[in-house]
Design an enzyme around this catalytic site. Sequence first.
Site, PDB file in Angstrom:
ATOM      1  N   ASP A  95       0.834  -1.200   0.000  1.00  0.00           N
ATOM      2  CA  ASP A  95       0.000   0.000   0.000  1.00  0.00           C
ATOM      3  C   ASP A  95       0.872   1.255   0.000  1.00  0.00           C
ATOM      4  O   ASP A  95       2.085   1.178  -0.087  1.00  0.00           O
ATOM      5  CB  ASP A  95      -0.933  -0.063   1.214  1.00  0.00           C
ATOM      6  N   HIS A  96       0.219   2.404   0.157  1.00  0.00           N
ATOM      7  CA  HIS A  96       0.849   3.732   0.063  1.00  0.00           C
ATOM      8  C   HIS A  96       2.336   3.752   0.423  1.00  0.00           C
ATOM      9  O   HIS A  96       2.715   3.471   1.555  1.00  0.00           O
ATOM     10  CB  HIS A  96       0.151   4.704   1.011  1.00  0.00           C
ATOM     11  N   GLU A 169      -4.036   7.935   7.525  1.00  0.00           N
ATOM     12  CA  GLU A 169      -3.854   6.486   7.511  1.00  0.00           C
ATOM     13  C   GLU A 169      -2.387   6.170   7.670  1.00  0.00           C
ATOM     14  O   GLU A 169      -1.529   6.820   7.053  1.00  0.00           O
ATOM     15  CB  GLU A 169      -4.377   5.871   6.203  1.00  0.00           C
ATOM     16  N   HIS A 212      -9.652   8.696   4.003  1.00  0.00           N
ATOM     17  CA  HIS A 212      -9.338   7.535   4.831  1.00  0.00           C
ATOM     18  C   HIS A 212     -10.080   7.625   6.161  1.00  0.00           C
ATOM     19  O   HIS A 212     -10.241   8.703   6.730  1.00  0.00           O
ATOM     20  CB  HIS A 212      -7.837   7.452   5.105  1.00  0.00           C
ATOM     21  N   HIS A 249      -9.605   4.164  -2.913  1.00  0.00           N
ATOM     22  CA  HIS A 249      -9.033   4.277  -1.574  1.00  0.00           C
ATOM     23  C   HIS A 249     -10.050   4.942  -0.654  1.00  0.00           C
ATOM     24  O   HIS A 249     -10.970   5.616  -1.107  1.00  0.00           O
ATOM     25  CB  HIS A 249      -7.753   5.117  -1.608  1.00  0.00           C
ATOM     26  N   ASN A 271      -9.713  -0.657  -1.390  1.00  0.00           N
ATOM     27  CA  ASN A 271      -8.996  -0.863  -0.140  1.00  0.00           C
ATOM     28  C   ASN A 271      -9.965  -0.826   1.042  1.00  0.00           C
ATOM     29  O   ASN A 271     -10.811   0.067   1.131  1.00  0.00           O
ATOM     30  CB  ASN A 271      -7.935   0.221   0.047  1.00  0.00           C
TER      31      ASN A 271
END
Length: 343
Positions: A95-96, A169, A212, A249, A271
């Site tokens: 992820d990110h 997040e 998020h 997201h 996600n």
Amino acid sequence: MPIATPEQYINMLETAKKEGYAYPAVNVTTIEVVNGALRAFSEAKSDGIIQVSIGGGKFASGTSIGNSALGAIVLAEATRRLAEKHNVLVALHTDHCQPEHVDTFLRPLIAESRRRVERGEAPLFNSHMLDASTLPMAENLKLSRELLKECAELGIVLEIEIGVVGGEEDGVDNSGHPADKLYTSPEDMLMTYEALAPLGKFMLAATFGNVHGVYKPGHVKLKPSILRDGQEAVVAKHGEAARMPLVFHGGSGSELSDIREAVSYGVVKMNIDTDTQYAFTRPIVSHMCEHINGVLKIDGEVGNKKDYDPRSYLAKGEKGVAARLQEAADNLMSAGKTLFGKI
């Protein structure tokens, strides 16, 4: 081998885009969460994506070590072994990853995959995410092109983000960015396609008001039509085959109507992190409350080993994750559509 090969993963993404469904993508931090995800995908007969963030990898490596890349490798290797017992296809993703972490997280993982490929094995991860969305567009695409070239050599898909997903997040707080950064323009989507399409396979996390975390109704203003407009700009210039696989997201807590609309415009991966964290923790809290006398040695008592044995409550967390992800598979319309044994 239920961990998808590079070819199977491309087939998964293309099939989802063509048939109008998306895969649940869950962030994992422990073996219990991995097993909960695998159980959910198996029982829903849905293929899915298991992913590791920088913070998740750091946690998995142990609090005395704190090495994000090492922890990600450990979780990926464990998932590969555990997935062998399930009859669905599972992809591994990271992820990110912000630009400042590329050299300490993404590139070590790409190097690990290169070593595997040189031994005749599949890359460790099927895809990676570069989140350079806070950079100016030209710099974002420059770094994206560099990493996509490296990934493409190994059969790895690169996910990138343009526009900023709001909220917080994994320790990264994007709440201070201007509101217009939460909505990707058609021009930027077209620019992204033209910069990356000649180099390799990629997914695009275009933003349409995503945030998020979970918020009360009315706080988040999602505009899935942003995705439609961007796709139409790309298709108008380059044809239907240019329609991009998109990523949603900040999906936790979203209305089903927004989820389904986003999927109809080409979202193939959503996600789900905040909701699964809660689904894991909630039954554990209930266990502690219901068995407080057994968990704690109150008033000189010895407690009850069956109550404070970590297996007694972590198993409940695993089942909580599984239940939430089965709901996600239904929402994303991937339930019953596994490609295992078909590709």
